[in-house]
Design a protein around this motif. Structure first.
Motif, PDB file in Angstrom:
ATOM      1  N   MET A 337       7.499  -1.938 -13.578  1.00  0.00           N
ATOM      2  CA  MET A 337       6.721  -3.048 -13.039  1.00  0.00           C
ATOM      3  C   MET A 337       6.902  -3.188 -11.538  1.00  0.00           C
ATOM      4  SD  MET A 337       7.429  -6.066 -15.832  1.00  0.00           S
ATOM      5  CE  MET A 337       6.396  -7.223 -14.924  1.00  0.00           C
ATOM      6  N   LEU A 338       8.052  -2.766 -11.034  1.00  0.00           N
ATOM      7  CA  LEU A 338       8.410  -3.117  -9.669  1.00  0.00           C
ATOM      8  C   LEU A 338       8.365  -2.016  -8.622  1.00  0.00           C
ATOM      9  CD1 LEU A 338      11.481  -5.337 -10.607  1.00  0.00           C
ATOM     10  CD2 LEU A 338       9.108  -6.034 -10.337  1.00  0.00           C
ATOM     11  N   PRO A 339       8.310  -0.718  -8.965  1.00  0.00           N
ATOM     12  CA  PRO A 339       8.436   0.274  -7.896  1.00  0.00           C
ATOM     13  C   PRO A 339       7.340   0.215  -6.852  1.00  0.00           C
ATOM     14  CG  PRO A 339       7.680   1.318  -9.916  1.00  0.00           C
ATOM     15  CD  PRO A 339       8.092  -0.063 -10.265  1.00  0.00           C
ATOM     16  N   ALA A 340       6.127  -0.170  -7.263  1.00  0.00           N
ATOM     17  CA  ALA A 340       5.027  -0.187  -6.287  1.00  0.00           C
ATOM     18  C   ALA A 340       5.305  -1.139  -5.149  1.00  0.00           C
ATOM     19  CB  ALA A 340       3.728  -0.585  -6.989  1.00  0.00           C
ATOM     20  N   GLN A 341       6.054  -2.223  -5.426  1.00  0.00           N
ATOM     21  CA  GLN A 341       6.321  -3.176  -4.353  1.00  0.00           C
ATOM     22  C   GLN A 341       7.193  -2.568  -3.267  1.00  0.00           C
ATOM     23  OE1 GLN A 341       7.111  -5.060  -7.648  1.00  0.00           O
ATOM     24  NE2 GLN A 341       4.925  -5.361  -7.733  1.00  0.00           N
ATOM     25  N   ASP A 342       8.142  -1.708  -3.651  1.00  0.00           N
ATOM     26  CA  ASP A 342       9.025  -1.129  -2.656  1.00  0.00           C
ATOM     27  C   ASP A 342       8.285  -0.213  -1.694  1.00  0.00           C
ATOM     28  OD1 ASP A 342      11.156  -2.475  -3.701  1.00  0.00           O
ATOM     29  OD2 ASP A 342      11.764  -0.840  -5.034  1.00  0.00           O
ATOM     30  N   ARG A 343       7.161   0.334  -2.154  1.00  0.00           N
ATOM     31  CA  ARG A 343       6.415   1.234  -1.284  1.00  0.00           C
ATOM     32  C   ARG A 343       5.598   0.465  -0.244  1.00  0.00           C
ATOM     33  NH1 ARG A 343       5.301   3.760  -6.365  1.00  0.00           N
ATOM     34  NH2 ARG A 343       3.190   2.949  -6.359  1.00  0.00           N
ATOM     35  N   ARG A 344       5.344  -0.808  -0.508  1.00  0.00           N
ATOM     36  CA  ARG A 344       4.583  -1.651   0.415  1.00  0.00           C
ATOM     37  C   ARG A 344       3.260  -0.991   0.815  1.00  0.00           C
ATOM     38  NH1 ARG A 344       7.870  -5.766   1.719  1.00  0.00           N
ATOM     39  NH2 ARG A 344      10.113  -5.437   1.600  1.00  0.00           N
ATOM     40  N   VAL A 345       2.550  -0.518  -0.181  1.00  0.00           N
ATOM     41  CA  VAL A 345       1.262   0.114   0.080  1.00  0.00           C
ATOM     42  C   VAL A 345       0.240  -0.965   0.418  1.00  0.00           C
ATOM     43  CG1 VAL A 345      -0.541   1.595  -0.873  1.00  0.00           C
ATOM     44  CG2 VAL A 345       1.843   1.929  -1.549  1.00  0.00           C
ATOM     45  N   THR A 346      -0.519  -0.752   1.469  1.00  0.00           N
ATOM     46  CA  THR A 346      -1.554  -1.710   1.865  1.00  0.00           C
ATOM     47  C   THR A 346      -2.932  -1.109   1.624  1.00  0.00           C
ATOM     48  OG1 THR A 346      -1.711  -0.910   4.148  1.00  0.00           O
ATOM     49  CG2 THR A 346      -0.038  -2.597   3.677  1.00  0.00           C
ATOM     50  N   ILE A 347      -3.925  -1.980   1.536  1.00  0.00           N
ATOM     51  CA  ILE A 347      -5.296  -1.510   1.335  1.00  0.00           C
ATOM     52  C   ILE A 347      -5.738  -0.651   2.518  1.00  0.00           C
ATOM     53  CG2 ILE A 347      -7.693  -2.212   1.019  1.00  0.00           C
ATOM     54  CD1 ILE A 347      -6.745  -4.694  -0.406  1.00  0.00           C
ATOM     55  N   ASP A 348      -5.385  -1.087   3.727  1.00  0.00           N
ATOM     56  CA  ASP A 348      -5.767  -0.321   4.922  1.00  0.00           C
ATOM     57  C   ASP A 348      -5.159   1.078   4.898  1.00  0.00           C
ATOM     58  OD1 ASP A 348      -5.807  -3.123   7.267  1.00  0.00           O
ATOM     59  OD2 ASP A 348      -7.361  -2.276   5.982  1.00  0.00           O
ATOM     60  N   ALA A 349      -3.909   1.184   4.442  1.00  0.00           N
ATOM     61  CA  ALA A 349      -3.261   2.496   4.375  1.00  0.00           C
ATOM     62  C   ALA A 349      -3.979   3.403   3.381  1.00  0.00           C
ATOM     63  CB  ALA A 349      -1.791   2.337   3.981  1.00  0.00           C
ATOM     64  N   ILE A 350      -4.401   2.835   2.272  1.00  0.00           N
ATOM     65  CA  ILE A 350      -5.129   3.614   1.263  1.00  0.00           C
ATOM     66  C   ILE A 350      -6.470   4.081   1.823  1.00  0.00           C
ATOM     67  CG2 ILE A 350      -6.320   3.453  -0.962  1.00  0.00           C
ATOM     68  CD1 ILE A 350      -4.038   1.570  -1.860  1.00  0.00           C
ATOM     69  N   ILE A 351      -7.175   3.170   2.491  1.00  0.00           N
ATOM     70  CA  ILE A 351      -8.476   3.522   3.076  1.00  0.00           C
ATOM     71  C   ILE A 351      -8.326   4.654   4.087  1.00  0.00           C
ATOM     72  CG2 ILE A 351     -10.323   2.678   4.593  1.00  0.00           C
ATOM     73  CD1 ILE A 351     -10.086  -0.031   3.189  1.00  0.00           C
ATOM     74  N   LEU A 384      -7.436   3.625  -6.298  1.00  0.00           N
ATOM     75  CA  LEU A 384      -6.053   3.677  -5.820  1.00  0.00           C
ATOM     76  C   LEU A 384      -5.554   2.289  -5.432  1.00  0.00           C
ATOM     77  CD1 LEU A 384      -6.178   6.949  -3.700  1.00  0.00           C
ATOM     78  CD2 LEU A 384      -4.911   6.592  -5.816  1.00  0.00           C
ATOM     79  N   THR A 385      -6.422   1.477  -4.849  1.00  0.00           N
ATOM     80  CA  THR A 385      -6.032   0.120  -4.469  1.00  0.00           C
ATOM     81  C   THR A 385      -5.658  -0.690  -5.700  1.00  0.00           C
ATOM     82  OG1 THR A 385      -7.501   0.190  -2.542  1.00  0.00           O
ATOM     83  CG2 THR A 385      -6.769  -1.979  -3.273  1.00  0.00           C
ATOM     84  N   LYS A 386      -6.440  -0.531  -6.777  1.00  0.00           N
ATOM     85  CA  LYS A 386      -6.133  -1.246  -8.014  1.00  0.00           C
ATOM     86  C   LYS A 386      -4.824  -0.750  -8.618  1.00  0.00           C
ATOM     87  CE  LYS A 386      -7.195  -4.101 -11.382  1.00  0.00           C
ATOM     88  NZ  LYS A 386      -5.894  -4.029 -12.055  1.00  0.00           N
ATOM     89  N   GLU A 387      -4.551   0.559  -8.501  1.00  0.00           N
ATOM     90  CA  GLU A 387      -3.356   1.146  -9.094  1.00  0.00           C
ATOM     91  C   GLU A 387      -2.089   0.851  -8.293  1.00  0.00           C
ATOM     92  OE1 GLU A 387      -4.784   2.054 -12.378  1.00  0.00           O
ATOM     93  OE2 GLU A 387      -2.979   3.257 -12.038  1.00  0.00           O
ATOM     94  N   LEU A 388      -2.203   0.821  -6.971  1.00  0.00           N
ATOM     95  CA  LEU A 388      -1.012   0.783  -6.119  1.00  0.00           C
ATOM     96  C   LEU A 388      -0.735  -0.557  -5.461  1.00  0.00           C
ATOM     97  CD1 LEU A 388      -1.412   4.248  -4.325  1.00  0.00           C
ATOM     98  CD2 LEU A 388      -0.091   3.714  -6.380  1.00  0.00           C
ATOM     99  N   THR A 389      -1.639  -1.521  -5.587  1.00  0.00           N
ATOM    100  CA  THR A 389      -1.410  -2.833  -4.986  1.00  0.00           C
ATOM    101  C   THR A 389      -1.620  -3.914  -6.041  1.00  0.00           C
ATOM    102  OG1 THR A 389      -3.659  -3.441  -4.298  1.00  0.00           O
ATOM    103  CG2 THR A 389      -2.450  -1.897  -2.877  1.00  0.00           C
ATOM    104  N   GLU A 395     -10.614  -9.437  -4.215  1.00  0.00           N
ATOM    105  CA  GLU A 395      -9.963  -9.091  -2.942  1.00  0.00           C
ATOM    106  C   GLU A 395     -10.275  -7.648  -2.554  1.00  0.00           C
ATOM    107  OE1 GLU A 395      -5.952  -9.959  -4.009  1.00  0.00           O
ATOM    108  OE2 GLU A 395      -6.034 -12.034  -3.335  1.00  0.00           O
ATOM    109  N   ILE A 396     -10.266  -6.760  -3.539  1.00  0.00           N
ATOM    110  CA  ILE A 396     -10.590  -5.365  -3.269  1.00  0.00           C
ATOM    111  C   ILE A 396     -12.039  -5.252  -2.815  1.00  0.00           C
ATOM    112  CG2 ILE A 396     -10.818  -3.061  -4.290  1.00  0.00           C
ATOM    113  CD1 ILE A 396      -8.552  -3.826  -6.212  1.00  0.00           C
ATOM    114  N   GLY A 397     -12.925  -5.975  -3.490  1.00  0.00           N
ATOM    115  CA  GLY A 397     -14.332  -5.935  -3.113  1.00  0.00           C
ATOM    116  C   GLY A 397     -14.563  -6.365  -1.675  1.00  0.00           C
ATOM    117  N   ARG A 398     -13.877  -7.411  -1.262  1.00  0.00           N
ATOM    118  CA  ARG A 398     -14.035  -7.887   0.118  1.00  0.00           C
ATOM    119  C   ARG A 398     -13.517  -6.859   1.121  1.00  0.00           C
ATOM    120  NH1 ARG A 398     -12.655 -12.791  -2.351  1.00  0.00           N
ATOM    121  NH2 ARG A 398     -10.451 -12.603  -1.794  1.00  0.00           N
ATOM    122  N   ALA A 399     -12.460  -6.150   0.758  1.00  0.00           N
ATOM    123  CA  ALA A 399     -11.891  -5.150   1.670  1.00  0.00           C
ATOM    124  C   ALA A 399     -12.815  -3.952   1.857  1.00  0.00           C
ATOM    125  CB  ALA A 399     -10.532  -4.670   1.146  1.00  0.00           C
TER     126      ALA A 399
END
Length: 437
Positions: A337-351, A384-389, A395-399
């Motif tokens: 449940m928690l590993p994705a938070q440690d990576r601090r992946v942002t939508i901008d980084a994915i884009i 990827l945004t849905k999977e990693l954030t 919120e994803i749609g607005r981004a």
């Protein structure tokens, strides 16, 4: 020539992009009627469905036809001459559930943990519950998914019916409001719909943003809002964003939502998260070790729902195994449940990463275009945004340039299907995921 399953194929794809309620309302009762050249004929049960498909879902149907590369240039909807049996019409009538069955008894004010992140919203909700229609009308509560907006809305409703049992309190969601309206239009029962909503002393609507893009439903709610506001009846709404930041919301509704008080619910800080865990553990009669409490609070991101979900998982495992909750258990059970938070992946980084992989500029993924060389990478980025954030679908749609949340959901499901069938795409996505580790 069209295969007889052409419309059924389109319906299956629509089922992957629409909510189950919307699919049942507008698509499920349609059927294949034939073809003439590149013209696909579809039977619809009534004039309301025909009008709705032509006005609201035309773009979605065209998108499916384009994605499936079907030789269809036009879809013609025609009324089914077979009348609906009277018994079915009666069964299709709406039932407005009593408010006491709608409200969650656990979402009272005394179970809401107040912190700096939600102090103002809590105070405003308490004020409205104490003096409805006298201070803030409408009260508009906004914030990200899982922050506690619904808790405050239920708390207001619970206090109103407890302290003012004579009041007519109506609680619903934006989605349910639309579905009940549809049923009433189809069964010629709009007077009962108006009677339910426009005679309320207090109207509470959760997730009002789900009306965005649905012009006919917004028109109906506009008149409901005016009727209640003119009669000084209390209106409380929740949304995932400010009215001005909600794509597809008509201007006259946007301005009315801004008439009263707008308060936001921010992500909880560390102290508030630990207080929430303490409150939840106390309610459940569970001993939560200090190190586990700190571990969950620091590892989870910002959602109260995610925070409570982590604790519920530990409690369930503890109950099943008879083991006491400890740090080793927490680290083992919550690691997925928690590993994705440690990576601090942002939508901008994915884009940026997806754009680079497809030799595009990041800004191109936000453009309002359905060109294949842009739409496919954009779908991958949304997936990827849905999977990693922890970003919600709106919120994803607005981004991605103001895309509707149903478009995001369709993209996520489509990429998941393609990933399973296309090894090259699977490797590309896995490579992108690995790049964030």
């Amino acid at each position: 020539m069209f295969e007889k399953n052409t419309w059924e194929t389109i319906k299956e794809q629509l089922g992957a992009t629409l909510t189950s309620e919307a699919f049942e309302n507008w698509v499920a009762r349609t059927s294949y009627a034939g073809e003439a050249g590149e013209r696909l004929r579809v039977k619809v049960p009534d004039e309301v469905t025909k009008s709705w498909l032509e006005s609201e879902y035309a773009a979605k149907v065209k998108s499916v036809i384009r994605d499936l590369r079907l030789p269809v240039a036009e879809v013609h909807y025609e009324l089914d001459a077979t009348p609906m049996p009277a018994k079915l019409r009666e069964a299709d009538s709406p039932y407005f559930h009593p408010v006491r069955k709608q409200l969650n008894q656990k979402f009272a004010f005394d179970s809401f943990v107040v912190g700096s992140c939600n102090q103002f919203a809590h105070a405003a909700a308490m004020a409205v519950a104490a003096k409805p229609s006298e201070c803030y009308n409408p009260l508009f509560i906004y914030g990200g998914s899982g922050m506690g907006k619904s808790h405050l809305l239920h708390a207001i409703g619970l206090q109103l019916i407890q302290e003012r049992p004579w009041m007519k309190v109506v609680f619903t969601t934006g989605e349910r409001f639309m579905n009940e309206m549809i049923h009433c239009i189809r069964t010629d029962r709009m007077p009962s719909f108006h009677e339910n909503y426009r005679t309320a002393d207090a109207l509470l609507i959760d997730d009002i943003h789900s009306l965005a893009g649905k012009e006919r439903t917004q028109e109906e709610f506009f008149h409901t809002f005016n009727e209640l506001h003119d009669r000084q009846r209390q209106i409380i709404l929740t949304s995932d964003s400010l009215p001005k930041n909600t794509p597809g919301l008509v201007e006259r509704l946007r301005s009315r939502f801004e008439w009263g008080l707008m308060v936001d619910v921010q992500p909880p800080d560390l102290e508030t998260k630990m207080a929430i865990l303490d409150k939840k553990a106390e309610q459940e009669g569970v001993m939560l070790p200090e190190d586990v409490r700190i571990y969950i609070a620091t590892k989870t991101k910002s959602s109260v729902r995610e925070l409570e979900g982590a604790l519920v998982k530990l409690m369930a495992y503890s109950s099943v195994t008879g083991s006491l909750i400890n740090m080793a258990m927490a680290q083992q059970l919550l690691k997925t449940m928690l590993p994705a938070q440690d990576r601090r992946v942002t939508i901008d980084a994915i884009i940026r990463a997806v754009a680079e992989r497809y030799c595009l500029q990041p800004s191109q993924l936000k453009q309002k275009t359905n060109a294949h060389e842009i739409s496919r990478p954009r779908q991958v980025a949304m997936y990827l945004t849905k999977e990693l954030t922890q970003a919600s679908l709106p919120e994803i749609g607005r981004a991605f340039g103001g895309k509707h949340h149903t478009t995001v959901l369709h993209s996520v499901r489509k990429v998941e299907e393609m990933r399973q069938a296309d090894p090259d795409l699977h490797r590309l996505i896995q490579s992108l995921v690995d790049s964030f580790n």
